[in-house]
Structures are given as structure tokens and as C-alpha cells.
Motif scaffolding. Structure first.
Motif, PDB file in Angstrom:
ATOM      1  N   GLY A   1       0.799  -1.214   0.000  1.00  0.00           N
ATOM      2  CA  GLY A   1       0.000   0.000   0.000  1.00  0.00           C
ATOM      3  C   GLY A   1       0.833   1.264   0.000  1.00  0.00           C
ATOM      4  O   GLY A   1       0.353   2.314  -0.422  1.00  0.00           O
ATOM      5  N   ILE A   2       2.069   1.196   0.485  1.00  0.00           N
ATOM      6  CA  ILE A   2       2.972   2.345   0.457  1.00  0.00           C
ATOM      7  C   ILE A   2       3.370   2.597  -0.991  1.00  0.00           C
ATOM      8  O   ILE A   2       3.644   1.655  -1.747  1.00  0.00           O
ATOM      9  CB  ILE A   2       4.232   2.073   1.296  1.00  0.00           C
ATOM     10  N   LEU A   3       3.422   3.849  -1.394  1.00  0.00           N
ATOM     11  CA  LEU A   3       3.821   4.146  -2.757  1.00  0.00           C
ATOM     12  C   LEU A   3       5.291   3.779  -2.967  1.00  0.00           C
ATOM     13  O   LEU A   3       6.151   4.119  -2.149  1.00  0.00           O
ATOM     14  CB  LEU A   3       3.602   5.629  -3.064  1.00  0.00           C
ATOM     15  N   MET A   4       5.564   3.097  -4.055  1.00  0.00           N
ATOM     16  CA  MET A   4       6.936   2.701  -4.374  1.00  0.00           C
ATOM     17  C   MET A   4       7.624   3.817  -5.155  1.00  0.00           C
ATOM     18  O   MET A   4       7.141   4.229  -6.209  1.00  0.00           O
ATOM     19  CB  MET A   4       6.932   1.412  -5.195  1.00  0.00           C
ATOM     20  N   HIS A   5       8.735   4.298  -4.612  1.00  0.00           N
ATOM     21  CA  HIS A   5       9.502   5.347  -5.267  1.00  0.00           C
ATOM     22  C   HIS A   5      10.708   4.725  -5.964  1.00  0.00           C
ATOM     23  O   HIS A   5      11.368   3.840  -5.394  1.00  0.00           O
ATOM     24  CB  HIS A   5       9.970   6.386  -4.240  1.00  0.00           C
ATOM     25  N   PRO A   6      11.047   5.152  -7.182  1.00  0.00           N
ATOM     26  CA  PRO A   6      12.167   4.523  -7.900  1.00  0.00           C
ATOM     27  C   PRO A   6      13.521   4.720  -7.243  1.00  0.00           C
ATOM     28  O   PRO A   6      14.451   3.958  -7.504  1.00  0.00           O
ATOM     29  CB  PRO A   6      12.111   5.181  -9.282  1.00  0.00           C
ATOM     30  N   GLN A   7      13.675   5.722  -6.394  1.00  0.00           N
ATOM     31  CA  GLN A   7      14.943   5.941  -5.694  1.00  0.00           C
ATOM     32  C   GLN A   7      14.845   5.574  -4.216  1.00  0.00           C
ATOM     33  O   GLN A   7      15.715   4.889  -3.679  1.00  0.00           O
ATOM     34  CB  GLN A   7      15.368   7.404  -5.816  1.00  0.00           C
ATOM     35  N   TYR A   8      13.787   5.992  -3.564  1.00  0.00           N
ATOM     36  CA  TYR A   8      13.661   5.814  -2.115  1.00  0.00           C
ATOM     37  C   TYR A   8      13.029   4.483  -1.728  1.00  0.00           C
ATOM     38  O   TYR A   8      13.029   4.129  -0.545  1.00  0.00           O
ATOM     39  CB  TYR A   8      12.819   6.935  -1.511  1.00  0.00           C
ATOM     40  N   GLY A   9      12.516   3.739  -2.673  1.00  0.00           N
ATOM     41  CA  GLY A   9      11.822   2.504  -2.338  1.00  0.00           C
ATOM     42  C   GLY A   9      10.595   2.806  -1.496  1.00  0.00           C
ATOM     43  O   GLY A   9       9.777   3.669  -1.835  1.00  0.00           O
TER      44      GLY A   9
END
Length: 231
Positions: free
Chosen positions: A121-129
């Protein structure tokens, strides 16, 4: 009126002094309803405020040491205080994810940064995961000139093993959703010490953005807050 680049730079610097960062933004279309801005008129633009990793933690701890008494929701209170002061300085209205009625922060984030939810459910960020968060937003009644947001790579699409769905001892996360009560009971129970002291095992199993992973004490703080939640 279009907000000047110098104002955006000033906001960025003010946030950075507290370990916070701008997380993108957008202009509301003319035909879309929007929350009100500082004067009560509909907001025209939005800037999201958040952080990557645990950068705000030392600032938050220093603030907490100066408070005369314990605060029920200290991180939320700190975030409101910092972002509110910046909003006042730059002519914006500050809003928080905990404001009621709730505002669509996750939808705003997906729109501003082109992100998608992970299986947790947490948004996946391409750098921060998975190691990032949104602490508030600034609403302006003027238009903001922002570069066009490129589509973000969704790392979950290429992750075959999905360790984030295999590490929880009570299978709290699955493709069917989040088993909130099972998770809460486990965290509170006798076998929940690893989660209470080191954070969510599923979240920590994700192989992306590990350089931004919250330290154990930060994860323990958030898990303690979760454990105090009402059933």
C-alpha cells in the motif's frame, strides 16, 4: 499570476533546514474542485511536502526535547508547526494527511510524482523505495510553473519474488489486502517484539531503496504509534 522560481527555491531551502523536501506538485484544472487556499478561494496549485529516509529525525528529536510536556501525536504536531510556518511565510495554506475530513494525499502523490502503490500500500519510489513519506502540502491560489513530471519506473512490476509478501509471520499483507486486526494483534502480542523493535518485517524485506531505510529507532517509534491505535 505564476509563482516565481525564486519562491520555490525559498520554500525548498526552508524545508531543507528541517530535513524535509518538496515532493512534486501540480496545477488543478479549471474544471476540478480543489480545497480552498489561504484566503478561502479555491486553490490553484499544490506542492507536496515530505521526506526521504530519516532526514527529519534529528530535527524532530531536537524540537521534542524543548517541549514542556508530552504531546499525544508529536510527529504530526511537529510537521504541522514546520509546514504551517513555511506556508504563512510564502502565502500558502498548509494541510496535513491527518486533517479531517481527510484529503486525498495518496492520489495527490501519485499525480505529483507518477508513483504507484506497492503490495504493502505504500507508494513505491524509484529511488527511495518504501522509505519515504508525505507530511503535508502547501495550497496556493496562484499557478505554479513546474516541469512536466516524467512517468516513474514502478519497481514492483519487475520484482518477481515479492519478498514483501512473504516475511510477515501472520501474513498481514497479501494480494487481497491488509489484515489490519491480525497485524495489530501480533505487534501487541508476545511474539511481536521483532516488529516492535525493528519495524515491519515485510517492509524491511523489500530490496529497493535500502540506503534510505529508516534506522531501527525510527521504525520502533512508528510501530509504537501503530500499536497504540484503536482496534
Amino acid at each position: 499570476m505564476i509563482l516565481a522560481r525564486g519562491m520555490i527555491d525559498g520554500i525548498t531551502a526552508a524545508l531543507g533546514a528541517n530535513g524535509l523536501i518538496l515532493r512534486g506538485g501540480f496545477v488543478f484544472p479549471d474544471n476540478e474542485g480543489s480545497p480552498h487556499g489561504p484566503s478561502g478561494a479555491p486553490a490553484r496549485s499544490l506542492l507536496l511536502v515530505g521526506h526521504a529516509g530519516a532526514a527529519p529525525w534529528p530535527h524532530f528529536l531536537g524540537w521534542g526535547e524543548q517541549q514542556p510536556q508530552a504531546i499525544a501525536n508529536p510527529l504530526d504536531t511537529w510537521s504541522r508547526e514546520i509546514i504551517g510556518a513555511i506556508a504563512e511565510k510564502f502565502g500558502a495554506r498548509a494541510v496535513s494527511p491527518s486533517d479531517k475530513p481527510y484529503l486525498p494525499f495518496q492520489q495527490w502523490a501519485m499525480r505529483a510524482e507518477g508513483l504507484k502503490p506497492s503490495p504493502l500500500g505504500i507508494l513505491m519510489h524509484p529511488q527511495y523505495g518504501l522509505w519515504h513519506a508525505y507530511r503535508g502540502a502547501l495550497l496556493f491560489e496562484d499557478e505554479i510553473a513546474l516541469p512536466e513530471q516524467a512517468a516513474a519506473i514502478h519497481l514492483c512490476d519487475t520484482c518477481i519474488e515479492k519478498p514483501c509478501l512473504k516475511s510477515c509471520p501472520v501474513d498481514a499483507y497479501s494480494r487481497e489486502g491488509f489484515a489490519y486486526q491480525a497485524c495489530l494483534a501480533h505487534v501487541r502480542g508476545g511474539n511481536g517484539e521483532p516488529c516492535r523493535s525493528g519495524g515491519c518485517l515485510d517492509r524491511n524485506a523489500c530490496p529497493y531503496g535500502t540506503a534510505y531505510r529508516y534506522p531501527p529507532e525510527v521504525q520502533a517509534f512508528h510501530m509504537a504509534s501503530f500499536a497504540r491505535a484503536r482496534s
